[in-house]
Design a protein around this motif. Structure first.
Motif, PDB file in Angstrom:
ATOM      1  N   TYR A 167      -8.756  66.528   1.455  1.00 43.53           N
ATOM      2  CA  TYR A 167      -9.762  67.004   2.402  1.00 43.53           C
ATOM      3  C   TYR A 167     -10.533  68.189   1.822  1.00 43.53           C
ATOM      4  O   TYR A 167      -9.934  69.156   1.333  1.00 43.53           O
ATOM      5  CB  TYR A 167      -9.118  67.385   3.736  1.00 43.53           C
ATOM      6  N   PRO A 197     -10.896  57.814  -1.230  1.00 49.10           N
ATOM      7  CA  PRO A 197     -10.609  58.791  -0.173  1.00 49.10           C
ATOM      8  C   PRO A 197     -10.432  60.229  -0.654  1.00 49.10           C
ATOM      9  O   PRO A 197      -9.997  61.081   0.118  1.00 49.10           O
ATOM     10  CB  PRO A 197      -9.307  58.262   0.419  1.00 49.10           C
ATOM     11  N   ARG A 198     -10.725  60.522  -1.920  1.00 44.82           N
ATOM     12  CA  ARG A 198     -10.642  61.903  -2.378  1.00 44.82           C
ATOM     13  C   ARG A 198     -11.821  62.694  -1.822  1.00 44.82           C
ATOM     14  O   ARG A 198     -12.963  62.254  -1.859  1.00 44.82           O
ATOM     15  CB  ARG A 198     -10.628  61.955  -3.898  1.00 44.82           C
ATOM     16  N   VAL A 242      -5.573  60.646  -0.667  1.00 46.95           N
ATOM     17  CA  VAL A 242      -6.440  61.274   0.332  1.00 46.95           C
ATOM     18  C   VAL A 242      -6.384  62.797   0.172  1.00 46.95           C
ATOM     19  O   VAL A 242      -5.298  63.391   0.130  1.00 46.95           O
ATOM     20  CB  VAL A 242      -6.014  60.896   1.762  1.00 46.95           C
ATOM     21  N   PRO A 251     -11.439  48.455   2.661  1.00 43.74           N
ATOM     22  CA  PRO A 251     -10.736  49.576   3.301  1.00 43.74           C
ATOM     23  C   PRO A 251     -10.375  50.645   2.271  1.00 43.74           C
ATOM     24  O   PRO A 251     -10.068  50.332   1.113  1.00 43.74           O
ATOM     25  CB  PRO A 251      -9.487  48.932   3.897  1.00 43.74           C
ATOM     26  N   GLN A 252     -10.408  51.896   2.682  1.00 43.51           N
ATOM     27  CA  GLN A 252     -10.040  52.972   1.775  1.00 43.51           C
ATOM     28  C   GLN A 252      -8.545  52.934   1.484  1.00 43.51           C
ATOM     29  O   GLN A 252      -7.738  52.621   2.358  1.00 43.51           O
ATOM     30  CB  GLN A 252     -10.419  54.329   2.380  1.00 43.51           C
ATOM     31  N   PRO A 253      -8.165  53.276   0.247  1.00 39.33           N
ATOM     32  CA  PRO A 253      -6.737  53.355  -0.069  1.00 39.33           C
ATOM     33  C   PRO A 253      -6.042  54.396   0.802  1.00 39.33           C
ATOM     34  O   PRO A 253      -6.647  55.384   1.217  1.00 39.33           O
ATOM     35  CB  PRO A 253      -6.725  53.779  -1.545  1.00 39.33           C
ATOM     36  N   THR A 254      -4.774  54.163   1.049  1.00 46.55           N
ATOM     37  CA  THR A 254      -4.005  55.128   1.827  1.00 46.55           C
ATOM     38  C   THR A 254      -3.457  56.248   0.951  1.00 46.55           C
ATOM     39  O   THR A 254      -3.040  57.301   1.455  1.00 46.55           O
ATOM     40  CB  THR A 254      -2.831  54.435   2.541  1.00 46.55           C
ATOM     41  N   GLU A 255      -3.469  56.053  -0.364  1.00 45.66           N
ATOM     42  CA  GLU A 255      -3.000  57.079  -1.288  1.00 45.66           C
ATOM     43  C   GLU A 255      -4.195  57.820  -1.884  1.00 45.66           C
ATOM     44  O   GLU A 255      -5.286  57.284  -2.010  1.00 45.66           O
ATOM     45  CB  GLU A 255      -2.173  56.450  -2.412  1.00 45.66           C
ATOM     46  N   THR A 266     -13.393  58.006   7.086  1.00 46.29           N
ATOM     47  CA  THR A 266     -12.316  57.033   6.895  1.00 46.29           C
ATOM     48  C   THR A 266     -12.796  55.583   6.891  1.00 46.29           C
ATOM     49  O   THR A 266     -11.984  54.669   6.767  1.00 46.29           O
ATOM     50  CB  THR A 266     -11.258  57.187   8.003  1.00 46.29           C
ATOM     51  N   ARG A 324     -12.523  63.794   1.417  1.00 49.60           N
ATOM     52  CA  ARG A 324     -13.137  63.622   2.724  1.00 49.60           C
ATOM     53  C   ARG A 324     -13.470  65.008   3.278  1.00 49.60           C
ATOM     54  O   ARG A 324     -12.810  65.991   2.959  1.00 49.60           O
ATOM     55  CB  ARG A 324     -12.172  62.923   3.682  1.00 49.60           C
ATOM     56  N   ASP A 362     -14.704  51.848   6.109  1.00 47.66           N
ATOM     57  CA  ASP A 362     -14.667  50.906   4.995  1.00 47.66           C
ATOM     58  C   ASP A 362     -15.784  51.200   3.999  1.00 47.66           C
ATOM     59  O   ASP A 362     -16.916  51.525   4.381  1.00 47.66           O
ATOM     60  CB  ASP A 362     -14.815  49.468   5.496  1.00 47.66           C
TER      61      ASP A 362
END
Length: 326
Positions: free
Chosen positions: A206, A120-121, A204, A198-202, A152, A123, A154
């Motif tokens: 933008y 998720p780095r 993230v 699923p993408q990690p929640t940590e 966001t 986005r 998968d």
């Protein structure tokens, strides 16, 4: 597979070419409307449109895909096209329009996005620029299944790529475009067996869109950051400073091991064939490729032959001595 392809710049055109070479059928291509560009500001087609037309593919250029938006007629016409095509999947790469839920639900196997970062780095709109600007040591490409969020969905495939010390956005773009083209062909070949992660929640972050005002060099910043920003803003918008009232673009720069010796940020410390040494808020930046307004990009040695730069000049100030503001 039968695919709809949605993309606009050269990054996307590379992927479209690879899909066609792999034998996929692409009965419909979506791309942004022609935009004015160049000195004459004439309407210019996107890289994807040019490639699609060269292959005889049907092209649609809706201004919006929202049925309740500003251009509902564009969205309605595109809806009919997508239903008529009956694609197995849609491939999206740097398209530039938000895909509403009705688009995401239309292809039988969903919409796959080619994203130029390790999600998720980064986005968002400018992952290549922001990775270089931040000093990341690596980046890569993520193939994901799109959902209604901003990058966001998968993840299906990911491959890492080191960022070289001299990589500009232009150089890194080309590496990532080639990687993205290879990965999307691989993902489609194994689509029914790939695991959705699923993408990690940590982690993230933008990658906000690059704005023209960011080009202006703030000489009070550290030389290391400025060197990264010069690389990140090549080819757009370019790093900009001023010599009096004249614009000066900086296309290549490196941190110099020398000492600014207390000189005010923006002060030219020395000029020779190796570059123009400038004091910053922390350290010295050596400018090695420059361009004056209306001129060409030139190595420092050639640029200095016809330029009035000299030690003691203060870059980034107007003729009154006040700092330029963006």
């Amino acid at each position: 597979m039968k695919l709809v392809f949605a993309g606009t710049p050269e990054f996307a055109a590379v992927a479209l070419q690879r899909l066609l070479e792999a034998g996929h059928e692409v009965p419909l291509v979506l791309t942004q409307p022609d935009r004015p560009a160049g000195r004459g500001m004439k309407l210019q087609p996107s890289a994807v449109k040019l490639l699609a037309l060269d292959h005889g593919l049907q092209v649609a250029q809706p201004r919006s895909l929202r049925l309740d938006g500003k251009f509902p007629e564009d969205a309605q016409a595109t809806q009919w096209l997508l239903r008529d095509v009956g694609a197995d999947a849609m491939v999206v790469a740097a398209y530039g329009l938000i895909l509403p839920q009705w688009v995401l639900d239309t292809p039988a196997k969903g919409c796959l996005n080619i994203h130029a970062s390790l999600l998720p780095r980064w986005r968002g709109a400018a992952p290549i620029h922001r990775a270089i600007e931040a000093g990341d040591l690596e980046t890569g490409v993520t193939i994901m299944l799109m959902d209604a969020g901003l990058d966001t969905g998968d993840m299906l495939l990911m491959e890492r790529l080191p960022i070289a010390a001299d990589d500009s956005t232009a150089r890194l773009h080309d590496k990532l475009a080639a990687l993205g083209g290879r990965l999307i062909v691989d993902a489609l070949a194994r689509l029914d067996t790939l695991r959705r992660t699923p993408q990690p929640t940590e982690g993230v972050t933008y990658a906000h869109k690059i704005e023209k005002h960011e080009a202006l060099i703030d000489w009070t910043q550290a030389a290391e950051l400025l060197a990264r920003r010069v690389r990140a803003f090549d080819p757009f918008p370019g790093a900009l400073t001023h010599v009096g009232s004249d614009n000066l673009k900086v296309w290549s720069a490196r941190v110099d091991p020398g000492d600014a010796a207390g000189a005010a940020p923006g002060t030219v410390l020395g000029c020779d064939a190796q570059g123009v040494r400038v004091a910053t808020g922390q350290g010295v930046l050596c400018l090695t490729e420059l361009q004056r307004a209306g001129g060409k990009r030139l190595p420092a040695a050639q640029f200095l032959a016809g330029a009035g730069l000299r030690p003691g000049l203060r870059l980034g100030q107007n003729d009154t001595g006040a700092p330029h503001v963006s």
